[in-house]
Design a protein around this motif. Structure first.
Motif, PDB file in Angstrom:
ATOM      1  N   HIS A 138      30.838  -2.025  22.112  1.00  0.00           N
ATOM      2  CA  HIS A 138      30.936  -2.204  23.561  1.00  0.00           C
ATOM      3  C   HIS A 138      31.503  -3.579  23.928  1.00  0.00           C
ATOM      4  CE1 HIS A 138      27.711   1.114  24.475  1.00  0.00           C
ATOM      5  NE2 HIS A 138      28.798   1.568  23.895  1.00  0.00           N
ATOM      6  N   PHE A 139      31.434  -4.524  22.990  1.00  0.00           N
ATOM      7  CA  PHE A 139      32.045  -5.833  23.232  1.00  0.00           C
ATOM      8  C   PHE A 139      33.440  -5.833  22.616  1.00  0.00           C
ATOM      9  CE2 PHE A 139      33.076 -10.262  22.613  1.00  0.00           C
ATOM     10  CZ  PHE A 139      32.583 -10.868  23.758  1.00  0.00           C
ATOM     11  N   ASP A 140      34.443  -6.143  23.440  1.00  0.00           N
ATOM     12  CA  ASP A 140      35.832  -6.158  22.991  1.00  0.00           C
ATOM     13  C   ASP A 140      36.180  -7.567  22.476  1.00  0.00           C
ATOM     14  OD1 ASP A 140      38.524  -5.931  22.574  1.00  0.00           O
ATOM     15  OD2 ASP A 140      38.999  -5.138  24.565  1.00  0.00           O
ATOM     16  N   MET A 141      36.393  -7.679  21.171  1.00  0.00           N
ATOM     17  CA  MET A 141      36.663  -8.984  20.572  1.00  0.00           C
ATOM     18  C   MET A 141      38.024  -9.531  20.985  1.00  0.00           C
ATOM     19  SD  MET A 141      33.996  -9.823  18.852  1.00  0.00           S
ATOM     20  CE  MET A 141      34.612 -11.121  17.774  1.00  0.00           C
ATOM     21  N   PHE A 142      38.965  -8.688  21.358  1.00  0.00           N
ATOM     22  CA  PHE A 142      40.301  -9.161  21.731  1.00  0.00           C
ATOM     23  C   PHE A 142      40.313  -9.735  23.151  1.00  0.00           C
ATOM     24  CE2 PHE A 142      40.971  -5.971  18.452  1.00  0.00           C
ATOM     25  CZ  PHE A 142      41.798  -6.647  17.572  1.00  0.00           C
ATOM     26  N   ARG A 147      31.983  -4.480  27.956  1.00  0.00           N
ATOM     27  CA  ARG A 147      32.206  -3.375  28.891  1.00  0.00           C
ATOM     28  C   ARG A 147      30.953  -2.496  28.930  1.00  0.00           C
ATOM     29  NH1 ARG A 147      36.714  -0.703  30.736  1.00  0.00           N
ATOM     30  NH2 ARG A 147      37.427  -2.840  31.100  1.00  0.00           N
ATOM     31  N   CYS A 148      30.413  -2.248  30.129  1.00  0.00           N
ATOM     32  CA  CYS A 148      29.186  -1.459  30.294  1.00  0.00           C
ATOM     33  C   CYS A 148      29.486   0.028  30.127  1.00  0.00           C
ATOM     34  CB  CYS A 148      28.564  -1.721  31.666  1.00  0.00           C
ATOM     35  SG  CYS A 148      27.111  -0.711  32.005  1.00  0.00           S
ATOM     36  N   HIS A 149      28.837   0.669  29.133  1.00  0.00           N
ATOM     37  CA  HIS A 149      28.936   2.114  28.917  1.00  0.00           C
ATOM     38  C   HIS A 149      27.636   2.829  29.285  1.00  0.00           C
ATOM     39  CE1 HIS A 149      32.840   2.155  26.741  1.00  0.00           C
ATOM     40  NE2 HIS A 149      32.483   0.926  26.421  1.00  0.00           N
ATOM     41  N   VAL A 150      26.553   2.072  29.413  1.00  0.00           N
ATOM     42  CA  VAL A 150      25.250   2.636  29.785  1.00  0.00           C
ATOM     43  C   VAL A 150      24.748   1.864  31.004  1.00  0.00           C
ATOM     44  CG1 VAL A 150      22.903   3.159  29.039  1.00  0.00           C
ATOM     45  CG2 VAL A 150      24.763   3.157  27.359  1.00  0.00           C
ATOM     46  N   PRO A 151      24.820   2.430  32.203  1.00  0.00           N
ATOM     47  CA  PRO A 151      24.361   1.707  33.396  1.00  0.00           C
ATOM     48  C   PRO A 151      22.879   1.342  33.291  1.00  0.00           C
ATOM     49  CG  PRO A 151      25.644   3.652  34.000  1.00  0.00           C
ATOM     50  CD  PRO A 151      25.382   3.755  32.531  1.00  0.00           C
ATOM     51  N   GLN A 177      33.433 -11.811  39.718  1.00  0.00           N
ATOM     52  CA  GLN A 177      32.458 -12.557  40.514  1.00  0.00           C
ATOM     53  C   GLN A 177      31.659 -13.513  39.628  1.00  0.00           C
ATOM     54  OE1 GLN A 177      29.793 -10.036  42.674  1.00  0.00           O
ATOM     55  NE2 GLN A 177      28.811 -11.728  43.787  1.00  0.00           N
ATOM     56  N   GLU A 178      31.541 -14.759  40.059  1.00  0.00           N
ATOM     57  CA  GLU A 178      30.760 -15.762  39.338  1.00  0.00           C
ATOM     58  C   GLU A 178      29.271 -15.489  39.529  1.00  0.00           C
ATOM     59  OE1 GLU A 178      32.090 -19.266  41.242  1.00  0.00           O
ATOM     60  OE2 GLU A 178      34.067 -19.280  40.292  1.00  0.00           O
ATOM     61  N   ARG A 179      28.536 -15.383  38.415  1.00  0.00           N
ATOM     62  CA  ARG A 179      27.114 -15.070  38.480  1.00  0.00           C
ATOM     63  C   ARG A 179      26.224 -16.257  38.133  1.00  0.00           C
ATOM     64  NH1 ARG A 179      25.755 -10.977  41.683  1.00  0.00           N
ATOM     65  NH2 ARG A 179      26.699  -8.981  41.097  1.00  0.00           N
ATOM     66  N   ALA A 180      26.606 -17.064  37.158  1.00  0.00           N
ATOM     67  CA  ALA A 180      25.798 -18.226  36.765  1.00  0.00           C
ATOM     68  C   ALA A 180      26.721 -19.262  36.127  1.00  0.00           C
ATOM     69  CB  ALA A 180      24.707 -17.815  35.791  1.00  0.00           C
ATOM     70  N   LEU A 201      24.063  -3.567  35.887  1.00  0.00           N
ATOM     71  CA  LEU A 201      25.462  -3.195  35.664  1.00  0.00           C
ATOM     72  C   LEU A 201      25.681  -1.723  35.953  1.00  0.00           C
ATOM     73  CD1 LEU A 201      26.283  -5.052  32.302  1.00  0.00           C
ATOM     74  CD2 LEU A 201      26.483  -5.899  34.655  1.00  0.00           C
ATOM     75  N   ASP A 202      26.834  -1.463  36.522  1.00  0.00           N
ATOM     76  CA  ASP A 202      27.288  -0.088  36.706  1.00  0.00           C
ATOM     77  C   ASP A 202      28.261   0.264  35.584  1.00  0.00           C
ATOM     78  OD1 ASP A 202      25.834   0.275  39.076  1.00  0.00           O
ATOM     79  OD2 ASP A 202      27.435  -0.640  40.275  1.00  0.00           O
ATOM     80  N   LEU A 203      28.506   1.560  35.454  1.00  0.00           N
ATOM     81  CA  LEU A 203      29.422   2.024  34.428  1.00  0.00           C
ATOM     82  C   LEU A 203      30.799   1.381  34.625  1.00  0.00           C
ATOM     83  CD1 LEU A 203      29.764   4.032  32.051  1.00  0.00           C
ATOM     84  CD2 LEU A 203      30.583   5.689  33.732  1.00  0.00           C
ATOM     85  N   GLY A 204      31.314   0.749  33.564  1.00  0.00           N
ATOM     86  CA  GLY A 204      32.635   0.138  33.614  1.00  0.00           C
ATOM     87  C   GLY A 204      32.646  -1.324  34.008  1.00  0.00           C
ATOM     88  N   ASP A 205      31.509  -1.908  34.347  1.00  0.00           N
ATOM     89  CA  ASP A 205      31.466  -3.337  34.682  1.00  0.00           C
ATOM     90  C   ASP A 205      31.765  -4.177  33.440  1.00  0.00           C
ATOM     91  OD1 ASP A 205      30.907  -2.874  37.293  1.00  0.00           O
ATOM     92  OD2 ASP A 205      28.796  -3.484  37.223  1.00  0.00           O
TER      93      ASP A 205
END
Length: 239
Positions: A138-142, A147-151, A177-180, A201-205
């Motif tokens: 789920h983490f893209d190294m490139f 990427r969220c696949h499970v909301p 969006q800046e979160r922290a 997180l929503d799907l695809g965030d």
């Protein structure tokens, strides 16, 4: 044994003339149906009495039972009766078959970086070169983004090492969006700096780290021997 009841017999006297054999008849016989009337009995005739039974008054044997008749039409439905008393408790039934196993959702990653990074004219995405954990990739190294696949609700943690006499200025981003912020002022000593937070997180965030641009001199330190920069996240509660 039952007694047999015999109805009384109707006995009718029947009278006929019997000729006397001692002397011949002196007169010819006539039929009783002749219009001349009954013939006179010759002298010396004796009447004979015979018994006649009227068979029509005798009771016969019981006959065979007749065929069953056609059923009649159903009557009107009656009113509902009172509810009966509750019956006794039944015996415990057998255990049913096992159900399908519950589907469990997982999502987690932990990555590191061995190279230092200095600010440039534009914002920079912090990419990583070492994988500790990356469930289902789920983490893209490139791209350096999760990427969220499970909301659901996720926990994230960032660890960086500051550079001597330089500012450290990063943001934890959710999409754009800046979160922290991860921040450290310039100092003659380098230190480890950390930030943690939880995000729904929503799907695809996407969640990622962004280094601030060059208008403020900032940098993060690392080397080829040890890993000073880490980024971690995992699912706490799926929707």
């Amino acid at each position: 044994m039952f007694g047999v009841l015999v109805p009384p017999l109707l006995i009718l006297p029947f009278v006929t003339s019997v000729p006397h054999h001692s002397s011949p008849p002196t007169e010819t016989c006539r039929r009783c149906c002749d219009s001349l009337g009954p013939a006179e009995r010759p002298p010396g005739h004796t009447p004979e009495i015979r018994t006649i039974i009227n068979m029509t008054i005798l009771k016969g044997d019981k006959g065979d039972r007749g065929d069953k008749g056609t059923p009649g039409k159903s009557g009107q439905e009656g009113s509902t009766g009172w509810r009966g008393p509750e019956g006794p408790k039944g015996a415990k039934g057998n255990a049913g078959p096992p159900g399908d196993p519950c589907k469990t959702h997982h999502a987690a990653f932990s990555v590191g970086r061995r190279k230092a990074l200095h600010s440039e004219e534009n914002y920079q995405v912090l990419v990583f070169d070492t994988v500790f954990v990356n469930l289902d990739k789920h983490f893209d190294m490139f791209s350096g983004k999760f990427r969220c696949h499970v909301p659901g609700v996720y926990f994230f943690n960032v660890n960086v090492h500051t550079w001597n006499f330089k500012e450290t200025y990063l943001h934890v981003m959710q999409n754009e969006q800046e979160r922290a912020i991860v921040y450290a002022q310039p100092s003659d000593r380098s230190i480890m700096q950390s930030q943690s937070l939880m995000l729904p997180l929503d799907l695809g965030d996407d969640v990622w780290l962004r280094l601030y641009k060059h208008e403020r001199e900032n940098a993060i330190y690392s080397d080829d021997v040890d890993i000073y920069i880490t980024f971690n996240g995992y699912l706490i509660k799926p929707e």
